[in-house]
Scaffold this motif. Structure first.
Motif, PDB file in Angstrom:
ATOM      1  N   SER A 144       0.857  -1.188   0.000  1.00  0.00           N
ATOM      2  CA  SER A 144       0.000   0.000   0.000  1.00  0.00           C
ATOM      3  C   SER A 144       0.892   1.237   0.000  1.00  0.00           C
ATOM      4  N   GLY A 148      -1.311   5.619   3.153  1.00  0.00           N
ATOM      5  CA  GLY A 148      -2.349   4.739   3.690  1.00  0.00           C
ATOM      6  C   GLY A 148      -1.902   3.960   4.912  1.00  0.00           C
ATOM      7  N   LYS A 149      -0.667   4.198   5.344  1.00  0.00           N
ATOM      8  CA  LYS A 149      -0.123   3.452   6.482  1.00  0.00           C
ATOM      9  C   LYS A 149      -0.109   4.319   7.739  1.00  0.00           C
ATOM     10  N   SER A 209      -5.289   1.067   7.267  1.00  0.00           N
ATOM     11  CA  SER A 209      -4.168   0.148   7.232  1.00  0.00           C
ATOM     12  C   SER A 209      -3.759  -0.265   8.633  1.00  0.00           C
TER      13      SER A 209
END
Length: 211
Positions: A144, A148-149, A209
């Motif tokens: 990803s 998005g983390k 995430s």
């Protein structure tokens, strides 16, 4: 020195990641649960320091003991966020080195009942190094995007926060000797960076995430 309006804004914004973290506590990953607890602890320590300060009771010991606790919790978040043995050893080694330095400073250098600015500054350097390491680790994961983390936003927040605190802890006393206005400017910069850091933590807690 009276607390400027920016300081109160920071204190108010500090509630945001706590509220978001508690609201999403059941669905977020373990590292983000620890981040929520860290934000709660930071808010509690700040509140107690403020109350003791208003009562004219010595409160520097809180800041001094919070330094290693904070570093240990952030390192634990990073440790749990990577499964790579090499990076885990680097994180554990960094923590061990810092704790050794902190203990030696506590025994031989620290002056009781005074804020230990030197160790506060040193801890920021360790946190910045660990955060850069963490960003490097997750950037290699192509599952990803970085945005998005959750751990990316947290690490970015730690870097921002540590930079501001390093300015105050590392050169604050020197600025105070040169010109009080410079010290005030440094504190205002610190407040702004603390506000940004809390917003970055909040972004991380809102990510879907798990890393």
């Amino acid at each position: 020195m009276s607390i400027p309006i920016l300081g109160y804004i920071y204190f108010g914004v500090s509630f945001v990641p706590v509220v978001v973290g508690l609201y999403r506590y059941r669905t977020i990953a373990g590292p983000m649960k620890i981040l929520t607890l860290l934000c709660m602890l930071s808010l509690l320590v700040a509140a107690i320091e403020f109350i003791l300060g208003r009562l004219k009771i010595q409160n520097q010991f809180l800041a001094n003991y919070y330094v290693p606790v904070e570093l240990l919790l952030i390192a634990l978040i990073y440790f749990l966020s990577t499964s790579t043995a090499k990076e885990r050893k680097l994180i554990a080694g960094g923590v061990a080195l810092f704790m050794l330095v902190w203990i030696m400073d506590k025994i031989f250098i620290e002056i009781p009942d005074q804020m230990n600015s030197n160790m506060a500054a040193v801890s920021r350097l360790f946190l910045i190094a660990l955060s850069i390491l963490m960003i490097s680790v997750i950037s290699r994961d192509e599952a990803s995007t970085l945005s998005g983390k959750s751990i990316f936003w947290m690490a970015a927040g730690v870097i921002v926060y540590s930079t501001g605190t390093f300015i105050v802890a590392g050169v604050g006393s020197r600025l105070l000797k040169i010109d009080v206005s410079l010290f005030v400017i440094a504190w205002h910069i610190n407040w702004v960076l603390l506000i940004v850091a809390n917003l970055l933590y909040t972004k991380g807690l809102l990510c879907k995430s798990r890393t």
